[in-house]
Scaffold this motif. Structure first.
Motif, PDB file in Angstrom:
ATOM      1  N   SER A 281       0.810  -1.229   0.000  1.00 45.32           N
ATOM      2  CA  SER A 281       0.000   0.000   0.000  1.00 45.32           C
ATOM      3  C   SER A 281       0.838   1.271   0.000  1.00 45.32           C
ATOM      4  N   GLU A 302       7.428  -7.673  -0.070  1.00 42.76           N
ATOM      5  CA  GLU A 302       6.702  -6.466  -0.486  1.00 42.76           C
ATOM      6  C   GLU A 302       5.991  -6.723  -1.806  1.00 42.76           C
ATOM      7  N   ARG A 303       4.757  -6.216  -1.852  1.00 46.54           N
ATOM      8  CA  ARG A 303       3.963  -6.375  -3.082  1.00 46.54           C
ATOM      9  C   ARG A 303       3.360  -5.018  -3.441  1.00 46.54           C
ATOM     10  N   GLY A 305       0.032  -2.935  -5.437  1.00 44.14           N
ATOM     11  CA  GLY A 305      -1.283  -2.974  -6.080  1.00 44.14           C
ATOM     12  C   GLY A 305      -1.953  -1.629  -5.974  1.00 44.14           C
ATOM     13  N   MET A 306      -3.184  -1.588  -6.383  1.00 45.15           N
ATOM     14  CA  MET A 306      -3.995  -0.389  -6.199  1.00 45.15           C
ATOM     15  C   MET A 306      -5.463  -0.772  -6.297  1.00 45.15           C
ATOM     16  N   THR A 307      -6.337   0.160  -5.941  1.00 49.06           N
ATOM     17  CA  THR A 307      -7.752  -0.191  -5.898  1.00 49.06           C
ATOM     18  C   THR A 307      -8.251  -0.617  -7.277  1.00 49.06           C
ATOM     19  N   ASP A 385       1.627   5.422 -11.690  1.00 46.07           N
ATOM     20  CA  ASP A 385       2.893   5.208 -10.980  1.00 46.07           C
ATOM     21  C   ASP A 385       4.021   5.185 -12.000  1.00 46.07           C
ATOM     22  N   LYS A 402       0.999  10.996 -10.654  1.00 46.32           N
ATOM     23  CA  LYS A 402      -0.155  11.657 -10.030  1.00 46.32           C
ATOM     24  C   LYS A 402       0.311  12.421  -8.786  1.00 46.32           C
ATOM     25  N   ASN A 411      -4.287   7.117   0.893  1.00 45.23           N
ATOM     26  CA  ASN A 411      -4.007   8.107  -0.153  1.00 45.23           C
ATOM     27  C   ASN A 411      -4.633   9.453   0.166  1.00 45.23           C
TER      28      ASN A 411
HETATM   29  P1  AMP Z   1      -4.968   3.077  -3.713  1.00 47.24           P
HETATM   30  O1  AMP Z   1      -5.429   3.996  -4.738  1.00 47.24           O
HETATM   31  O2  AMP Z   1      -5.359   3.422  -2.330  1.00 47.24           O
HETATM   32  O3  AMP Z   1      -5.345   1.725  -4.043  1.00 47.24           O
HETATM   33  O4  AMP Z   1      -3.396   3.169  -3.697  1.00 47.24           O
HETATM   34  C1  AMP Z   1      -2.644   2.635  -4.720  1.00 47.24           C
HETATM   35  C2  AMP Z   1      -1.305   3.272  -4.801  1.00 47.24           C
HETATM   36  O5  AMP Z   1      -0.519   2.930  -3.665  1.00 47.24           O
HETATM   37  C3  AMP Z   1      -0.511   2.784  -5.980  1.00 47.24           C
HETATM   38  O6  AMP Z   1      -0.880   3.409  -7.186  1.00 47.24           O
HETATM   39  C4  AMP Z   1       0.906   3.095  -5.553  1.00 47.24           C
HETATM   40  O7  AMP Z   1       1.199   4.453  -5.805  1.00 47.24           O
HETATM   41  C5  AMP Z   1       0.840   2.862  -4.045  1.00 47.24           C
HETATM   42  N1  AMP Z   1       1.406   1.565  -3.625  1.00 47.24           N
HETATM   43  C6  AMP Z   1       0.779   0.411  -3.319  1.00 47.24           C
HETATM   44  N2  AMP Z   1       1.666  -0.536  -2.949  1.00 47.24           N
HETATM   45  C7  AMP Z   1       2.893   0.047  -3.015  1.00 47.24           C
HETATM   46  C8  AMP Z   1       4.217  -0.382  -2.752  1.00 47.24           C
HETATM   47  N3  AMP Z   1       4.493  -1.600  -2.302  1.00 47.24           N
HETATM   48  N4  AMP Z   1       5.222   0.498  -2.952  1.00 47.24           N
HETATM   49  C9  AMP Z   1       4.985   1.738  -3.388  1.00 47.24           C
HETATM   50  N5  AMP Z   1       3.753   2.212  -3.640  1.00 47.24           N
HETATM   51  C10 AMP Z   1       2.719   1.383  -3.451  1.00 47.24           C
END
Ligand code: AMP
Ligand code: MLC
Length: 510
Positions: A281, A302-303, A305-307, A385, A402, A411
């Motif tokens: 996250s 570490e992994r 993702g995003m929504t 990203d 962004k 976020n």
């Molecule tokens: P969200 O919109 O709340 O789902 O957040 C997604 C964003 O969190 C992604 O587009 C990344 O910018 C960031 N994110 C998620 N996991 C990682 C990670 N392991 N390292 C860096 N950024 C991350």
């Protein structure tokens, strides 16, 4: 021929233990709920919601504290074919108004402290508002108590909606992210395999269940493998340390790991049953990765993702976990680094990170143009990203196109806070930036230009934000300046501000 049922709950149900008396979760009060409870309680709630006249595809807006009943409600929505629309419990009235009007739910469930606000917000539409509190009590529980303990899960097509989650943006209003039953099922199955989940696992679940991490990643892995959980209402280092010896897997945002490392007593003993510690996250600092390995003997996986996409990449279960990277594309997920023309870039070059696969969402709710804008012609989603891939295929996130801050895994979109501050009396303009923070990774700082003749009142400004926006959006510090640095195009130079205030929260700790 009958059509195949893609309902996510049906997918989970196939992996429930054959003996439904097997435990699903244990709370910090020592109460154990078994898989049979999940089946029966979600049946009652599903039957009740259907009796209210809700039909497949209708949205159910849920802003409740974490509780086992909140989980049953999520499952009930899946089973009845309703679209689960969870909201961060920190959102306040002005934030809720938009979500409610945009999602147009047929039912709202909230904590009893928010009942009046919610009722006022949906009064005109005549939408029913029911309550559900942290102890599992409320009008939802009362009114559903006598409904049958079995319910025929409604069959769903692969691209029927399962959930609607909102994310703000760098421009305009928040966007409703449409996630289908297939998106969620495909990703849960992939993660179970990638991370080796089985019925022998016990997951430490301290995450909120209104965002992807706690809701789809954590719960998906458990329910798709028949595993069990230690269920905590929120993250608290002492409670986590008490529960961890019973757990084989832990999941968290980087702040969880930072906070555990702050505990002098935390170490190998607490992690004696652990086989896997997963972080995501937000970026995990290399120092935290190294310190955790030194203290516990475990290498954090570490992994990323995003929504919109659920999980895209992961460091491997077997094989090297490289610090500062988010690992390799997950099976079934294509990841590429592209230039502005959406052409793939060679190894090592920095570009836009794009993904394609069954995990990628269906589109933005009611925003076909915005959806089209964010997908390439060949069907890749542009994540916003910036990334790079090394010679072994490991992906590193090196920045964001962004304008977004990630604070404690949540976020924050500066634009939203700037718009609020700019509207305050005595403010001419503002710029909101993310600054390094020892506990939250990044935290919000506001740089404000007062109107001429108006005095600087940081405490008052902070208070005004606190009264109106969710707590994690409140600036930790406010600086008053005569003018904001701008480039020749007149655009505020946030990089200059970030540099100037880089150390202003140093020592910012929990
Ligand atoms: P969200 O919109 O709340 O789902 O957040 C997604 C964003 O969190 C992604 O587009 C990344 O910018 C960031 N994110 C998620 N996991 C990682 C990670 N392991 N390292 C860096 N950024 C991350
Ligand atoms: C709380 N506060 C925060 C904050 N959370 N400030 C900045 N950032 C945050 N995230 C502030 C409060 O306003 C309050 O300020 C003070 O900190 C204490 O509040 P609290 O409620 O007691 O905080 P705490 O319980 O300690 O919560 C911190 C946290 C929590 C880090 C444990 O924010 C959390 O659980 N974050 C995880 C969020 C998550 O699930 N993210 C996944 C998104 S999904 P004051 O001034 O009033 O004292 C996603 C996709 C993916 O991103 O890849 O997973």
């Amino acid at each position: 021929m009958t059509q195949q049922d893609h309902n996510l709950y049906s997918g989970f149900r196939q992996h429930f233990p054959s003996d439904l008396n097997q435990p699903l979760m244990e709370t910090d009060e020592g109460v154990i709920y078994c898989y049979g409870d999940a089946e029966q309680e979600s049946s009652r709630l599903a039957g009740f919601m259907v009796s209210l006249g809700l039909k497949p595809g209708d949205r159910v807006t849920v802003q409740v504290p974490k509780s086992p009943t909140a989980l049953w409600l999520y499952l009930a929505c899946l089973r009845a074919g309703l679209v689960f629309h969870p909201l961060n419990s920190a959102y306040q009235r002005s934030e809720l108004e938009y979500f409610l009007s945009n999602a147009a739910p047929s039912l709202v469930v909230c904590g009893s402290d928010a009942e009046n606000t919610m009722s006022e917000l949906v009064a005109e539409q005549g939408i029913p508002v029911l309550t559900l509190d942290a102890d599992g009590q409320g009008s939802l529980t009362e009114r559903s108590a006598n409904y049958p303990a079995d319910f025929d899960t409604v069959a769903r097509a692969a691209d029927d909606l399962a959930a609607l989650l909102y994310s703000s943006g760098t421009t305009g209003r928040p966007k409703g992210i449409m996630l289908t039953h297939e998106n969620l099922a495909a990703n849960a199955q992939t993660l179970v395999e990638a991370w080796g989940f089985s019925a022998d696992d016990c997951l430490l679940h301290a995450l909120p269940i209104f965002h992807v991490h706690g809701l789809f990643v954590a719960l998906g892995c458990v329910l798709m493998s028949g595993a069990r959980m230690r269920w905590l209402p929120s993250f608290n280092s002492k409670a986590v340390m008490a529960a961890l010896p019973d757990c084989t897997v832990m999941m968290g945002v980087p702040t969880y790991y930072t906070r555990l490392l702050e505990e002098a007593q935390f170490g190998r003993e607490e992690c004696r049953s652990l086989r896997l510690a997963i972080s995501g996250s937000a970026p995990l600092l290399v120092e935290v990765f190294n310190a955790f390995r030194e203290r516990t003997g475990h290498t954090i996986l570490e992994r990323y993702g995003m929504t919109e996409t659920n999980m895209n990449t992961s460091n491997p279960l077997e094989g090297e976990r490289k610090a500062g990277t988010v690992g390799l594309p997950l099976p079934g997920v294509e990841v590429r680094i592209a230039d502005v023309q959406n052409q793939p870039l060679p190894i090592g070059e920095i570009g836009n990170l794009q993904v394609r696969g069954r995990n990628v969402f269906k589109g933005y709710w009611g925003m076909p143009e915005k959806t089209a804008e964010d997908f390439t012609e060949d069907g890749f989603f542009n994540t916003g990203d910036k990334g790079r891939v090394d010679e072994d295929g490991y992906v590193a996130i090196v920045g964001r196109a962004k304008d977004m801050i990630i604070s404690g895994g949540l976020n924050v979109y500066p634009k939203e806070i700037e718009a609020f501050i700019d509207d305050l009396d005595g403010v001419s303009e503002s710029a909101v930036i993310g600054v390094a923070h020892a506990d939250f990774g990044e935290a919000v700082v506001a740089v404000v230009v007062p109107q001429s003749g108006c005095s600087a009142e940081p405490a008052q400004l902070i208070d005004a934000v606190k009264q109106n926006l969710a707590n994690f959006k409140v600036p930790k510090k406010v600086f008053y300046v005569d003018e904001l640095p701008r480039n020749t195009m007149g655009k505020v130079q946030k990089n200059v501000l970030r540099e100037c205030y880089a150390d202003c929260l140093s020592g910012g700790s929990h």
